[in-house]
Design a protein around this motif. Structure first.
Motif, short mmCIF file in Angstrom:
data_model
loop_
_atom_site.label_atom_id
_atom_site.label_comp_id
_atom_site.label_asym_id
_atom_site.label_seq_id
_atom_site.Cartn_x
_atom_site.Cartn_y
_atom_site.Cartn_z
N ALA A 309 24.79 85.56 41.25
CA ALA A 309 24.57 86.22 39.96
C ALA A 309 25.89 86.46 39.22
O ALA A 309 25.90 87.14 38.19
CB ALA A 309 23.84 87.54 40.17
N GLY A 310 27.00 85.93 39.75
CA GLY A 310 28.28 86.07 39.07
C GLY A 310 29.00 87.37 39.37
O GLY A 310 29.93 87.74 38.65
N ILE A 311 28.60 88.06 40.43
CA ILE A 311 29.25 89.32 40.82
C ILE A 311 30.13 89.00 42.02
O ILE A 311 29.66 88.92 43.16
CB ILE A 311 28.19 90.39 41.15
CG1 ILE A 311 27.29 90.60 39.93
CG2 ILE A 311 28.85 91.70 41.55
CD1 ILE A 311 26.06 91.44 40.20
N PHE A 312 31.43 88.82 41.77
CA PHE A 312 32.31 88.26 42.79
C PHE A 312 33.19 89.30 43.47
O PHE A 312 34.06 88.94 44.28
CB PHE A 312 33.20 87.18 42.17
CG PHE A 312 32.42 86.02 41.63
CD1 PHE A 312 31.71 85.18 42.48
CD2 PHE A 312 32.37 85.77 40.26
CE1 PHE A 312 30.98 84.12 41.98
CE2 PHE A 312 31.65 84.71 39.75
CZ PHE A 312 30.94 83.87 40.62
N GLY A 313 32.99 90.58 43.19
CA GLY A 313 33.81 91.61 43.84
C GLY A 313 33.60 91.66 45.33
O GLY A 313 34.52 91.97 46.10
N ALA A 314 32.39 91.35 45.79
CA ALA A 314 32.11 91.24 47.22
C ALA A 314 32.58 89.87 47.67
O ALA A 314 32.09 88.85 47.20
CB ALA A 314 30.62 91.43 47.50
N ALA A 320 30.36 87.15 59.57
CA ALA A 320 29.83 87.74 60.81
C ALA A 320 30.06 89.24 60.88
O ALA A 320 29.92 89.83 61.95
CB ALA A 320 30.48 87.06 62.01
N GLY A 321 30.41 89.88 59.76
CA GLY A 321 30.58 91.32 59.75
C GLY A 321 31.87 91.81 60.37
O GLY A 321 32.00 93.01 60.63
N ARG A 322 32.83 90.95 60.62
CA ARG A 322 34.05 91.36 61.31
C ARG A 322 35.19 91.74 60.36
O ARG A 322 36.07 92.51 60.74
CB ARG A 322 34.53 90.24 62.25
CG ARG A 322 33.55 89.93 63.36
CD ARG A 322 34.19 89.01 64.41
NE ARG A 322 33.22 88.61 65.42
CZ ARG A 322 32.55 87.48 65.41
NH1 ARG A 322 32.73 86.62 64.43
NH2 ARG A 322 31.69 87.20 66.36
N CYS A 323 35.20 91.16 59.16
CA CYS A 323 36.37 91.36 58.31
C CYS A 323 36.20 92.49 57.29
O CYS A 323 37.17 93.08 56.85
CB CYS A 323 36.73 90.07 57.58
SG CYS A 323 35.57 89.60 56.27
N GLY A 324 34.96 92.78 56.89
CA GLY A 324 34.72 93.88 55.96
C GLY A 324 34.86 93.52 54.50
O GLY A 324 34.55 94.34 53.63
N ALA A 325 35.32 92.30 54.17
CA ALA A 325 35.60 91.95 52.78
C ALA A 325 34.35 91.92 51.92
O ALA A 325 34.43 92.05 50.70
CB ALA A 325 36.29 90.59 52.72
N CYS A 326 33.18 91.77 52.53
CA CYS A 326 31.93 91.66 51.75
C CYS A 326 31.26 93.00 51.53
O CYS A 326 30.15 93.06 51.00
CB CYS A 326 30.96 90.73 52.49
SG CYS A 326 30.37 91.44 54.05
N THR A 327 31.90 94.10 51.89
CA THR A 327 31.27 95.41 51.85
C THR A 327 30.85 95.81 50.44
O THR A 327 31.61 95.69 49.48
CB THR A 327 32.21 96.48 52.43
OG1 THR A 327 32.50 96.14 53.80
CG2 THR A 327 31.59 97.87 52.38
N VAL A 328 29.62 96.31 50.34
CA VAL A 328 29.10 96.93 49.12
C VAL A 328 28.40 98.22 49.53
O VAL A 328 28.18 98.47 50.73
CB VAL A 328 28.12 96.00 48.37
CG1 VAL A 328 28.80 94.70 47.96
CG2 VAL A 328 26.88 95.72 49.20
#
Length: 432
Positions: A309-314, A320-328
């Motif tokens: 949807a063009g929301i690239f902040g995540a 695999a849930g190890r790095c945390g960069a995708c957190t919302v």
């Protein structure tokens, strides 16, 4: 296949064709019934870390085991109790704690309801679940007087080479019941019944405890692998067992209440709007204050939906849930969007970094991160700021330890010094 937290299943490389979502079944309760602690199968590890009931009912052992299971608060907030002990690491300390607590697994089965003691269930969960069984609740009968958990690992965030969980119950001046469970074995965690029997009906003198520790080294079958030899694990287990026995006996003798951290006010939790059967279709959710309608498939993750949807902040990092960069933030709770199915956000509220502030009107946290030079490479900065937002919403005046705990697991490269200072600075300013 039943799906609860998804921290194991959705991180796996295998494709699972059909999923049965258990989260909306009301199995996340934590309550006390007739002095027994009853825990729903989909209660998360973080639910237990933050439950004021779990501390006195387990002498603090179960919350401690849940905290050590993962350094990441985000992962603990997704991983469920039943999923962790059934599908988790073979050295799972949560399973070790449940063994030491005499837990009983209540299994709903098409043939008959089943009550399976942890001693049997955790030896081979598939035996009780085969044929369509699903864990409903885990019951811990009565609170021990004392408990302890000791572990040895290469790093605090890594699985243990060996861990030992002990509970003690006194009758007068003598130990009426001792439970001792160990990891690092050739199979799953197990109780060492011979060592338990050696201590029961004694006063818990140090000589007896030493003999029990030697019994563990003698009777337990420790694993030989690339991380440690069986002989090394045996040496470690002897030391940890003695330490855990001493601590649990002393706490039990004093009837010492477990230390309880300051608990956050629980964020409001909502289940996704019900979708009886979903293969593909349109989902509706609120993202950053605006309604988002998007097409998705059953296996589409929230991260994929947002970025589509063009929301690239995540950010898309490890998957695999190890790095945390995708957190919302999902209804105010940090989640790893790479392991959260988009369908679970149906009818719910998502906050990404784009919804927190803009370059023209930045949020306070964005300001203090920039002022403190806490942005570093920038890839994980949105996750760190959102984790800080969730913390400050619940605890306006956090300690440094609370800030560190909230940010752990949200960035793989940082030493956290500047981000921690930025969050503390934001707290002192008192703006939200």
């Amino acid at each position: 296949m039943p799906l609860a937290g998804g921290t194991r299943l959705l991180a796996a490389a295998e494709e699972v064709p059909n999923l049965l979502d258990l989260v909306g079944l009301g199995l996340s309760v934590v309550r006390v019934e007739d002095e027994d602690l009853v825990i729903g199968a989909t209660a998360t590890l973080q639910d237990l870390v933050e439950s004021p009931l779990a501390y006195p009912a387990t002498a603090g052992l179960l919350p401690l085991a849940c905290r050590t299971a993962s350094a990441s608060r985000t992962i603990r907030g997704m991983a469920t109790l039943a999923g962790e002990v059934i599908h988790g690491d073979p050295d799972c300390e949560v399973a070790t704690a449940l063994l030491a607590l005499n837990a009983v697994f209540m299994v709903a089965h098409p043939n008959e309801p089943r009550e399976s003691p942890a001693l049997r269930f955790l030896r081979d969960p598939s035996a009780d679940l085969e044929g369509g069984g699903v864990v409903q609740t885990v019951m811990i009968p009565g609170a021990p007087h004392g408990a302890a958990l000791e572990r040895a690992a290469a790093l605090p965030s890594l699985p243990p080479l060996v861990s030992v969980a002990v509970t003690t119950t006194f009758s007068g001046e003598r130990l009426s019941r001792v439970r001792l469970a160990v990891t690092g074995l050739e199979g799953r965690p197990a109780r060492i019944i011979e060592a338990e029997a050696h201590v029961e009906r004694t006063a818990g003198d140090d000589e007896v405890l030493r003999e029990a520790a030697e019994c563990v080294a003698r009777e337990a079958h420790f694993r030989e692998d690339a991380r440690a030899s069986a002989a090394h694990r045996r040496q470690i287990a002897t030391v940890l067992t003695l330490r855990a026995l001493r601590t649990a006996v002393e706490r039990g003798r004093r009837r010492e209440p477990p230390e309880m951290p300051r608990l956050r006010s629980p964020a409001r939790r909502r289940a996704a709007a019900p979708l009886p059967y979903f293969t593909s279709g349109r989902l509706e959710l609120k993202v950053n204050g605006r309604k988002l309608r998007a097409e998705a498939e059953a296996r589409t993750t929230l991260l994929e939906l947002l970025r589509g949807a063009g929301i690239f902040g995540a950010k898309s990092g490890c998957g695999a849930g190890r790095c945390g960069a995708c957190t919302v933030l999902l209804d105010g709770r940090p989640v790893a969007s790479c392991m959260t199915l988009a369908v679970r956000a149906q009818g719910r509220t998502v906050l990404t970094i784009e919804g927190l502030g803009t370059s023209e009107r930045p949020h306070l946290l964005q300001k203090v991160f920039a002022e403190a030079g806490a942005v570093q490479c920038g890839f994980c900065t949105p996750a760190l700021i959102l984790g800080a937002r969730a913390l400050l919403d619940a605890v306006p005046n956090p300690t440094e330890a609370e800030v560190r705990e909230a940010l752990t697991g949200l960035c793989r490269c940082t030493g956290y010094a500047k981000p921690v200072q930025a969050v503390l600075d934001a707290a002192t300013r008192g703006e939200r």
